[in-house]
Design a protein around this motif. Structure first.
Motif, PDB file in Angstrom:
ATOM      1  N   GLU A  94      49.227  47.815  58.555  1.00  7.86           N
ATOM      2  CA  GLU A  94      49.080  46.735  57.594  1.00  7.86           C
ATOM      3  C   GLU A  94      47.825  45.896  57.835  1.00  7.86           C
ATOM      4  OE1 GLU A  94      52.715  44.565  57.277  1.00  7.86           O
ATOM      5  OE2 GLU A  94      53.731  46.200  56.226  1.00  7.86           O
ATOM      6  N   PHE A  97      43.281  46.351  56.140  1.00  6.11           N
ATOM      7  CA  PHE A  97      42.361  45.648  55.233  1.00  6.11           C
ATOM      8  C   PHE A  97      41.191  45.004  55.973  1.00  6.11           C
ATOM      9  CE2 PHE A  97      45.926  42.714  56.147  1.00  6.11           C
ATOM     10  CZ  PHE A  97      45.246  41.688  56.778  1.00  6.11           C
ATOM     11  N   ILE A  98      41.256  44.889  57.316  1.00 10.02           N
ATOM     12  CA  ILE A  98      40.128  44.291  58.033  1.00 10.02           C
ATOM     13  C   ILE A  98      38.949  45.248  58.094  1.00 10.02           C
ATOM     14  CG2 ILE A  98      41.713  42.929  59.429  1.00 10.02           C
ATOM     15  CD1 ILE A  98      40.925  44.649  61.845  1.00 10.02           C
ATOM     16  N   ALA A 170      52.264  44.631  53.192  1.00  5.63           N
ATOM     17  CA  ALA A 170      50.964  43.974  53.011  1.00  5.63           C
ATOM     18  C   ALA A 170      50.455  44.163  51.594  1.00  5.63           C
ATOM     19  CB  ALA A 170      49.953  44.521  54.017  1.00  5.63           C
ATOM     20  N   GLN A 171      50.506  45.391  51.090  1.00  3.74           N
ATOM     21  CA  GLN A 171      50.044  45.641  49.722  1.00  3.74           C
ATOM     22  C   GLN A 171      50.826  44.811  48.716  1.00  3.74           C
ATOM     23  OE1 GLN A 171      49.872  49.672  48.321  1.00  3.74           O
ATOM     24  NE2 GLN A 171      48.533  50.338  49.977  1.00  3.74           N
ATOM     25  N   GLN A 174      49.688  41.300  48.751  1.00  2.00           N
ATOM     26  CA  GLN A 174      48.359  41.177  48.152  1.00  2.00           C
ATOM     27  C   GLN A 174      48.437  41.219  46.631  1.00  2.00           C
ATOM     28  OE1 GLN A 174      46.901  44.526  50.424  1.00  2.00           O
ATOM     29  NE2 GLN A 174      45.521  43.236  51.615  1.00  2.00           N
ATOM     30  N   ALA A 227      36.705  42.934  49.985  1.00  2.00           N
ATOM     31  CA  ALA A 227      38.103  42.508  49.953  1.00  2.00           C
ATOM     32  C   ALA A 227      38.989  43.734  49.780  1.00  2.00           C
ATOM     33  CB  ALA A 227      38.338  41.506  48.811  1.00  2.00           C
ATOM     34  N   GLY A 230      45.733  46.638  51.865  1.00  5.93           N
ATOM     35  CA  GLY A 230      46.357  47.346  52.966  1.00  5.93           C
ATOM     36  C   GLY A 230      46.415  48.832  52.653  1.00  5.93           C
ATOM     37  N   GLN A 300      40.931  37.695  49.688  1.00  5.60           N
ATOM     38  CA  GLN A 300      40.451  37.383  51.036  1.00  5.60           C
ATOM     39  C   GLN A 300      41.313  36.300  51.684  1.00  5.60           C
ATOM     40  OE1 GLN A 300      36.381  36.452  49.952  1.00  5.60           O
ATOM     41  NE2 GLN A 300      35.617  38.427  50.685  1.00  5.60           N
ATOM     42  N   LYS A 302      44.499  35.706  51.061  1.00  6.61           N
ATOM     43  CA  LYS A 302      45.773  36.326  51.424  1.00  6.61           C
ATOM     44  C   LYS A 302      45.615  37.199  52.677  1.00  6.61           C
ATOM     45  CE  LYS A 302      49.274  36.212  50.184  1.00  6.61           C
ATOM     46  NZ  LYS A 302      50.513  35.559  50.700  1.00  6.61           N
ATOM     47  N   ASN A 303      44.491  37.900  52.784  1.00  8.40           N
ATOM     48  CA  ASN A 303      44.270  38.745  53.959  1.00  8.40           C
ATOM     49  C   ASN A 303      44.180  37.917  55.237  1.00  8.40           C
ATOM     50  OD1 ASN A 303      44.308  41.020  52.389  1.00  8.40           O
ATOM     51  ND2 ASN A 303      42.098  41.335  52.367  1.00  8.40           N
ATOM     52  N   GLU A 304      43.557  36.772  55.165  1.00  8.24           N
ATOM     53  CA  GLU A 304      43.495  35.885  56.330  1.00  8.24           C
ATOM     54  C   GLU A 304      44.896  35.416  56.722  1.00  8.24           C
ATOM     55  OE1 GLU A 304      40.819  32.739  55.416  1.00  8.24           O
ATOM     56  OE2 GLU A 304      39.042  34.039  55.276  1.00  8.24           O
TER      57      GLU A 304
END
Length: 380
Positions: A94, A97-98, A170-171, A174, A227, A230, A300, A302-304
């Protein structure tokens, strides 16, 4: 090769049961097919593979069970389909995405650094062992994930209220952050779901889009190098019961020829499918675009948040150290692949670039670098 063939002189013939995710000869199944062919050749024909195609033995989410009940000896498994059974694996997956999401360097780095982290994380290795598996390549992907839609959707306003196929926690988070409504649909059912309008879009890789044939129904692709979504990668794993019964020379050969799988996964599968996606998008009068700034910023953000939550995970002993290890490995591999000197080609232009350069792409240095990770765990 000759040394290996000599070493197999006194070894009885071994037949291993396996499957690939695609029809015979399809680019999506080529990494496994070429790996099997190399092992057979280097063993002097003493190791043979009984191959079923298009997941004929077990659906992707059930392949791990097939490895433990004897239906398969080696297969691609998908821990992300059962995160409660594989929480440490799911945490690593998950965080995909990084990775750099670009079409060349991003593909290379994202198929390297997670394996480094996986082998260094006891909880991940223990999950494989607990489920009766030996991880050969603990994690490999099919390229960056994109948003495939029936019409162009690049802004928050475009995406708001749409039904979006997604896989993994994660997806789904997002998709919700972008204003969509996530729907869990196996990749084998995406074509029908998009064609019938059950979902408006889906998050998937170009490989899944090409394999599933759904670009005709969803030719508008949003993929943003800054951006990422996952991922839902797999692992190449062996039945522990079968593995433990193999002679050492067979185990070593199966390990040493993983370079064929690693290189082919990128060159024969991801690059070819990325190019095919670009060609199909043009054929079906769609488009390939990045997110508008509002959607990019929201993803971005949400990813953080997701990364901060992963630092609190109980799936590993020290979540914060786990996240730091992932970030460090990602940075290390971004720097490594940048030294290979590949062009910075966008996804929309990738088809034309690949057609012109496919015969000159050399992944030898990259494959050798990834094999340094795997070789540390070679049976001896």
């Amino acid at each position: 090769m000759e040394e290996y063939q000599d070493a197999f002189d006194d070894v009885s013939e071994i037949t291993l049961l396996t499957q690939t995710p695609a029809p015979k000869g399809s680019v999506t199944g080529l990494p496994m097919e070429r790996y099997f062919e190399a092992v057979e050749e280097w063993s002097g024909g003493k190791i043979k593979f009984d191959v079923s195609y298009s997941n004929a033995v077990a659906e992707p989410g059930e392949a791990d069970d097939a490895l433990t009940d004897g239906r398969l000896d080696i297969a691609s498994v998908l821990p992300i389909y059962d995160p409660s059974e594989y929480p440490a694996n799911a945490a690593l997956i998950e965080a995909g995405f990084i990775s750099d999401q670009s079409a060349i360097d991003g593909v290379l780095a994202s198929n390297a650094w997670p394996n480094q982290v996986a082998f260094e994380t006891d909880e991940i290795m223990q999950e494989f062992d607990d489920h009766g598996m030996v991880p050969m390549v603990p994690i490999y992907n099919s390229g960056a994930n994109a948003l495939f839609c029936s019409q162009a959707r690049t802004s928050l306003g475009d995406i708001k209220g749409t039904s979006v196929g997604s896989g993994g926690q994660a997806q789904s988070a997002q998709v919700e952050a972008l204003g969509g409504s996530p729907s869990s649909i196996p990749y084998t059912e995406l074509y029908e779901s998009l064609q019938r309008g059950v979902v408006d879009c889906t998050v998937a890789s170009p490989t899944v889009a090409v394999l599933g044939g759904f670009l005709e129904a969803a030719p508008f692709v949003t993929i943003d190098p800054q951006a990422g979504f996952g991922l839902a990668p797999g692992a190449l794993a062996f039945s522990k019961t079968t593995w433990d019964g193999l002679p050492l020379v067979a185990q070593q050969l199966l390990w040493d020829r993983l370079d064929i799988f690693v290189g082919s996964n990128v060159d024969d599968k991801i690059f070819v499918n990325n190019a095919q996606m670009a060609d199909d998008v043009a054929k079906f009068k769609g488009g390939i675009q990045a997110f508008d700034e509002d959607a990019r910023a929201k993803l971005q953000e949400k990813n953080e948040e997701l990364l901060a939550n992963l630092a609190k995970t109980e799936a590993v002993a020290d979540g914060a150290a786990f996240v730091q290890a992932m970030q460090d490995a990602n940075d290390e591999w971004n720097a490594t692949v940048a030294e290979y000197g590949f062009e910075d080609v966008g996804y929309a232009e990738f088809g034309a670039w690949f057609a012109q350069n496919k015969d000159s792409i050399d992944l030898t240095e990259y494959t050798a670098a990834v094999m340094e990770i795997l070789s540390e765990h070679r049976p001896s």
